[in-house]
Scaffold this active site. Structure first.
Site, PDB file in Angstrom:
ATOM      1  CG  ASP A 195       4.044   5.040   0.939  1.00 32.77           C
ATOM      2  OD1 ASP A 195       4.072   5.142  -0.286  1.00 32.77           O
ATOM      3  OD2 ASP A 195       4.624   5.815   1.713  1.00 32.77           O
ATOM      4  NE  ARG A 242      -0.501   6.601  -0.707  1.00 36.01           N
ATOM      5  CZ  ARG A 242       0.556   7.235  -1.212  1.00 36.01           C
ATOM      6  NH1 ARG A 242       1.761   6.839  -0.934  1.00 36.01           N
ATOM      7  NH2 ARG A 242       0.400   8.284  -1.969  1.00 36.01           N
ATOM      8  CG  ASP A 273       8.006   6.394   2.423  1.00 33.77           C
ATOM      9  OD1 ASP A 273       8.159   6.169   1.216  1.00 33.77           O
ATOM     10  OD2 ASP A 273       7.035   7.010   2.899  1.00 33.77           O
ATOM     11  NE  ARG A 324       3.161   2.719  -4.306  1.00 39.56           N
ATOM     12  CZ  ARG A 324       3.814   3.627  -3.605  1.00 39.56           C
ATOM     13  NH1 ARG A 324       4.221   3.367  -2.397  1.00 39.56           N
ATOM     14  NH2 ARG A 324       4.067   4.780  -4.109  1.00 39.56           N
TER      15      ARG A 324
HETATM   16  O1  GSY Z   1       3.214   9.235   3.167  1.00 36.36           O
HETATM   17  C1  GSY Z   1       2.750   7.969   3.226  1.00 36.36           C
HETATM   18  C2  GSY Z   1       1.361   7.784   2.680  1.00 36.36           C
HETATM   19  N1  GSY Z   1       0.367   8.620   3.355  1.00 36.36           N
HETATM   20  C3  GSY Z   1      -0.160   8.469   4.586  1.00 36.36           C
HETATM   21  C4  GSY Z   1       0.046   7.527   5.609  1.00 36.36           C
HETATM   22  O2  GSY Z   1       0.842   6.564   5.515  1.00 36.36           O
HETATM   23  N2  GSY Z   1      -0.694   7.712   6.750  1.00 36.36           N
HETATM   24  C5  GSY Z   1      -1.578   8.732   6.894  1.00 36.36           C
HETATM   25  N3  GSY Z   1      -2.264   8.831   8.018  1.00 36.36           N
HETATM   26  N4  GSY Z   1      -1.792   9.637   5.915  1.00 36.36           N
HETATM   27  C6  GSY Z   1      -1.079   9.506   4.783  1.00 36.36           C
HETATM   28  N5  GSY Z   1      -1.110  10.282   3.684  1.00 36.36           N
HETATM   29  C7  GSY Z   1      -0.226   9.730   2.846  1.00 36.36           C
HETATM   30  S1  GSY Z   1       0.104  10.369   1.268  1.00 36.36           S
END
Ligand code: GSY
Length: 173
Positions: free
Chosen positions: A101, A98, A103, A89
């Site tokens: 991710d 990234r 969570d 990652r």
């Molecule tokens: O919070 C998770 C990472 N992330 C994302 C995501 O997974 N999807 C979208 N659409 N925008 C994001 N911004 C982040 S930081």
């Protein structure tokens, strides 16, 4: 994980926007499913979502999964972080791009607040890129007194696309 083992249902949010995020999410779900203390129960459809936070980055793919696990919340977090690391990652900035991710969104009806983990996930209730996939697999899950579908009805879903109708997108043929 043996089917008759006492377990908790946990919900995970997955996403990425570098390299091949769908392949990374697929690998992550396989790692979880093959782990002796976890099994993947249900996976949402795959979504393409505009970037939230830093909007000057590529669109994301997002999904959600329900897993059954005998791991406590912190060992489950460690497993998710190990899997993220094994996907090499890249996470240069907090709200930036990234590869993967993963969570923990909710862990049964357990609440956790410490320096490593907050459950249910504190920032999911206004993020349609989390709520839309989660509504596929747990529309009635209650977060802070409201169902996922109720939170979703208030969230900004602009631009979010269903990238595939299949729930088995992560299954290798
Ligand atoms: O919070 C998770 C990472 N992330 C994302 C995501 O997974 N999807 C979208 N659409 N925008 C994001 N911004 C982040 S930081």
């Amino acid at each position: 994980m043996p089917a008759n083992e006492p377990h908790v249902t946990a919900y995970l949010g997955l996403g990425g926007n570098i390299g091949d995020p769908v392949a990374a999410m697929t690998e992550a779900l396989y790692h979880l499913d093959e782990h002796r203390d976890c099994s993947v129960s249900t996976v949402s459809r795959l979504y393409r979502t505009p970037p939230w936070g830093n909007t000057d980055q590529a669109w994301f793919f997002n999904a959600a999964a329900a897993i059954h696990t005998t791991l406590a919340p912190h060992p489950l977090l460690d497993l998710c972080l190990d899997i993220e690391r094994s996907m090499k990652r890249i996470r240069a900035e907090r709200w930036g791009p990234r590869t993967l991710d993963m969570d923990i969104l909710a862990y049964g009806d357990v609440s956790v607040t410490d320096e490593r983990l907050t459950l249910p996930h504190p920032r999911m209730k206004d993020r349609a890129f989390v709520l839309m996939p989660l509504a596929d697999i747990a529309p009635d899950l209650v977060l802070e007194g409201r169902a996922v579908t109720a939170w979703l009805s208030d969230a900004d879903r602009a631009g979010i696309e269903v990238a595939g109708q299949q729930r088995d997108w992560w299954r290798k043929s």
